[in-house]
Enzyme design. Structure first.
Site, mmCIF file in Angstrom:
data_model
loop_
_atom_site.group_PDB
_atom_site.id
_atom_site.type_symbol
_atom_site.label_atom_id
_atom_site.label_comp_id
_atom_site.label_asym_id
_atom_site.label_seq_id
_atom_site.Cartn_x
_atom_site.Cartn_y
_atom_site.Cartn_z
ATOM 1 N N LYS A 1 71.456 -50.155 -16.448
ATOM 2 C CA LYS A 1 71.033 -50.442 -17.980
ATOM 3 C C LYS A 1 72.574 -49.982 -18.399
ATOM 4 O O LYS A 1 73.491 -49.283 -17.735
ATOM 5 C CB LYS A 1 70.099 -49.427 -18.359
ATOM 6 C CG LYS A 1 68.676 -49.914 -18.446
ATOM 7 C CD LYS A 1 67.937 -49.126 -19.100
ATOM 8 C CE LYS A 1 66.359 -49.340 -18.719
ATOM 9 N NZ LYS A 1 65.839 -50.668 -18.988
ATOM 10 N N ARG B 1 56.239 -51.371 -13.362
ATOM 11 C CA ARG B 1 55.321 -51.924 -12.892
ATOM 12 C C ARG B 1 55.090 -51.848 -11.328
ATOM 13 O O ARG B 1 54.125 -52.191 -10.667
ATOM 14 C CB ARG B 1 55.599 -53.806 -13.258
ATOM 15 C CG ARG B 1 56.698 -54.314 -12.455
ATOM 16 C CD ARG B 1 57.081 -55.602 -13.069
ATOM 17 N NE ARG B 1 58.011 -55.406 -14.558
ATOM 18 C CZ ARG B 1 58.124 -56.515 -15.060
ATOM 19 N NH1 ARG B 1 58.183 -57.690 -14.586
ATOM 20 N NH2 ARG B 1 58.603 -56.390 -16.404
HETATM 21 N N1 BES Z 1 61.427 -48.945 -19.375
HETATM 22 C C1 BES Z 1 61.968 -50.170 -19.768
HETATM 23 C C2 BES Z 1 61.378 -51.053 -20.898
HETATM 24 C C3 BES Z 1 61.726 -50.350 -22.025
HETATM 25 C C4 BES Z 1 62.673 -50.692 -22.818
HETATM 26 C C5 BES Z 1 61.047 -49.269 -22.651
HETATM 27 C C6 BES Z 1 63.185 -50.198 -24.173
HETATM 28 C C7 BES Z 1 61.417 -48.960 -23.737
HETATM 29 C C8 BES Z 1 62.419 -49.466 -24.595
HETATM 30 C C9 BES Z 1 61.513 -51.190 -18.359
HETATM 31 O O1 BES Z 1 61.607 -50.340 -17.199
HETATM 32 C C10 BES Z 1 62.445 -52.180 -18.236
HETATM 33 O O2 BES Z 1 63.633 -52.044 -18.047
HETATM 34 N N2 BES Z 1 62.156 -53.365 -18.457
HETATM 35 C C11 BES Z 1 63.076 -54.666 -18.209
HETATM 36 C C12 BES Z 1 62.403 -55.773 -17.589
HETATM 37 C C13 BES Z 1 63.221 -56.797 -17.248
HETATM 38 C C14 BES Z 1 64.037 -56.254 -16.298
HETATM 39 C C15 BES Z 1 62.325 -57.969 -16.662
HETATM 40 C C16 BES Z 1 63.435 -54.990 -20.028
HETATM 41 O O3 BES Z 1 62.409 -54.985 -20.730
HETATM 42 O O4 BES Z 1 64.449 -55.309 -20.105
HETATM 43 MN MN MN Z 2 63.605 -50.420 -16.216
#
Ligand code: BES
Ligand code: MN
Ligand code: ZN
Length: 493
Positions: free
Chosen positions: A274, A349
């Protein structure tokens, strides 16, 4: 830890004395008649003056406060608006109580009384809403401040004119203890809240409340074939902890329920790292686990007579290192399904996959999972509403009802089977992410691969787990979202 003392008192505002009297008024009903006129007389006309001077109309959550002079036995009077009488909801009472409590605190009132109308003839529910509003609004987390909080606190709140609500008050306090535990867990940074401290916290809950505790160490998870969970955990220098708490009633349970929470104490994204503007808030990625254990605390205190409840979280961090999973790796989950990792940031997931397989093997009647799963869900529903997906209309209705009672907003989303196409992989059973479009739906469809037949609800709480600014009874920061819905669900099961 601040503790407000709540009690129901039969008498009306006319007989009360103390620092702050909260009087609630409906919109468009601010002319003083009956007992209100009597009260105003006792307070030397302060209420009437206040209404006129502040042009107080009774709009929802509006406030006006004044000093009562002349050596009155009531030092301050605080008016709070309820909105239109016909539109009164429990959430409206909760929000008004929260606003009034904040005002009482600002007005430096230690002893407070509140006078609210009974909603829908339901005194117990009304009392619960008042206590929740006050307790949640006054909660302050100063664990990480070097100076202890010297702010003025409200010591006691008398609920005027309510009878037979002592148990409801006690229950609300216990439920709020669960919400506030969840808030503390989410607010604690990743260097204070780790898989190890989460396991210690679960141990403390178990011994305080007489819950059963099972902790699976990495080796235990290996034996169970939890390759998806362990794939995420493998880059961390901290050991993963798979936590399973159980509340067992004294009698043979009428129903066995399970709550599963995503427990990433930090989500760096892994090698799909990230960036600034996303990474620095990822201590909150254990919000599902926090709600799960917050509910465990409340349920452990409330002790429902004939419901068994399992609380499960596969806790780890998603980190980068030389032994991190690579984008493109294949992992095998504990149900034998293989997963191509096309994005290491879709880690929640993966941990949930093994947690769900484990939970279904417990032979429960229903599973609810909560996860800060996707940014896509926040795009779809905004910051205040969680997404709900379910394989069972009945269970979805139960959870929905529980959430309405709690004032925690949910919106049902489709488990559109067709979209699973987007997760099809060339050499493995599935990929862990699909296309950008419908990202929260494909995430839910991914989870569905790990629940065979047990009725299941998935809640994506990525939006409401956190608030950047004070909102209603939530102060800025962690909200403890989900706990009250979960507790209502269990209590009404
Ligand atoms: N923990 C994040 C989701 C999240 C995003 C929670 C913003 C709270 C605030 C999750 O693990 C994630 O990174 N999801 C990705 C999925 C994507 C790679 C398909 C996302 O939402 O960008
Ligand atoms: Mn994530
Ligand atoms: Zn995550």
């Amino acid at each position: 830890m601040m503790m407000v003392k709540f009690q129901a008192v039969e008498s009306s505002a006319l007989d009360w004395s103390g620092d702050g009297l909260v009087v609630s008024l409906f919109e468009g009903e601010v002319e003083l008649t009956g007992s209100l006129a009597q009260l105003d007389e006792k307070l030397f006309g302060t209420v009437k003056e206040l209404i006129a001077e502040k042009e107080f109309e009774g709009k929802p959550g509006s406030l006006a406060a004044a000093r009562v002079g002349g050596g009155s036995s009531i030092r301050k009077v605080i008016l709070v608006g309820l909105g239109q009488r016909d539109n009164l909801t429990l959430e409206g009472i909760r929000l008004a109580a929260a606003a009034a409590a904040r005002s009482a605190k600002a007005e430096k009132c230690k002893t407070v009384a509140v006078s609210f109308p009974v909603w829908n003839g339901a005194a117990a529910k009304t009392a619960r809403a008042i206590v929740e509003g006050v307790e949640l609004a006054l909660f302050q987390d100063s664990r990480f401040k070097s100076e202890p909080d010297k702010n003025h606190t409200v010591d006691s709140v008398d609920l005027l004119g309510l009878v037979g609500v002592d148990e409801a008050i006690a229950q609300a306090i216990q439920i709020c203890a669960g919400v506030n535990l969840a808030r503390e867990l989410v607010a604690a940074p990743a260097n204070a809240c780790t898989p190890i401290t989460m396991a210690e916290m679960a141990q403390a809950l178990a011994s305080e409340l007489g819950l059963e505790l099972e902790i699976l160490e990495k080796e235990d998870c290996e034996k169970l074939g939890m390759g998806a969970f362990l794939g995420v955990a493998q880059a961390s220098d901290l050991p993963p902890k798979f936590i399973h708490l159980t509340y067992k009633p004294r009698v043979t349970p009428r129903r066995k329920l399970a709550i599963v929470g995503k427990g990433l104490t930090f989500d760096s994204g892994g090698l799909n790292l990230k960036t600034q503007g996303g990474i620095e808030t990822m201590k909150m990625d254990m919000g599902g686990a926090a709600a799960t254990f917050g509910a465990a605390k409340a349920i452990g205190l409330l002790k429902p007579p004939d419901i068994e409840v399992h609380f499960v979280s596969a806790v780890t961090e998603n980190m980068i290192s030389g032994h991190a999973m690579h984008p493109g790796d294949f992992l095998t989950a504990s149900n034998g399904k293989t997963i191509e990792i096309n994005n290491t940031d879709a880690e929640g997931r993966l941990t949930l996959a093994d947690a769900l397989v484990f939970t279904e093997k417990l032979g429960v009647d229903a599973i609810v999972d909560l996860a800060t799963l996707t940014g896509a869900c926040v795009v779809a529903l905004g910051d205040d509403i969680a997404g709900l997906w379910s394989t069972s209309d009945e269970l979805a209705a139960e959870v929905n009802q529980a959430s309405e009672l709690a004032g925690e907003k949910l919106w049902r989303m489709p488990l559109e089977e067709k979209y699973f196409e987007g997760l099809k992989a060339m050499h493995a059973d599935m990929k862990n992410t699909g296309p950008r479009a419908g990202g929260s739906i494909t995430a839910a469809l991914f989870l569905k691969q790990f629940v065979e037949k047990t009725p299941w609800v998935h809640l994506d709480i990525a939006g409401p787990v956190w608030t950047d600014k004070e909102k209603g009874y939530n102060s800025a920061g962690a909200t403890g979202f989900g706990v009250r819905t979960l507790v209502n669900w269990v209590l009404n099961a």
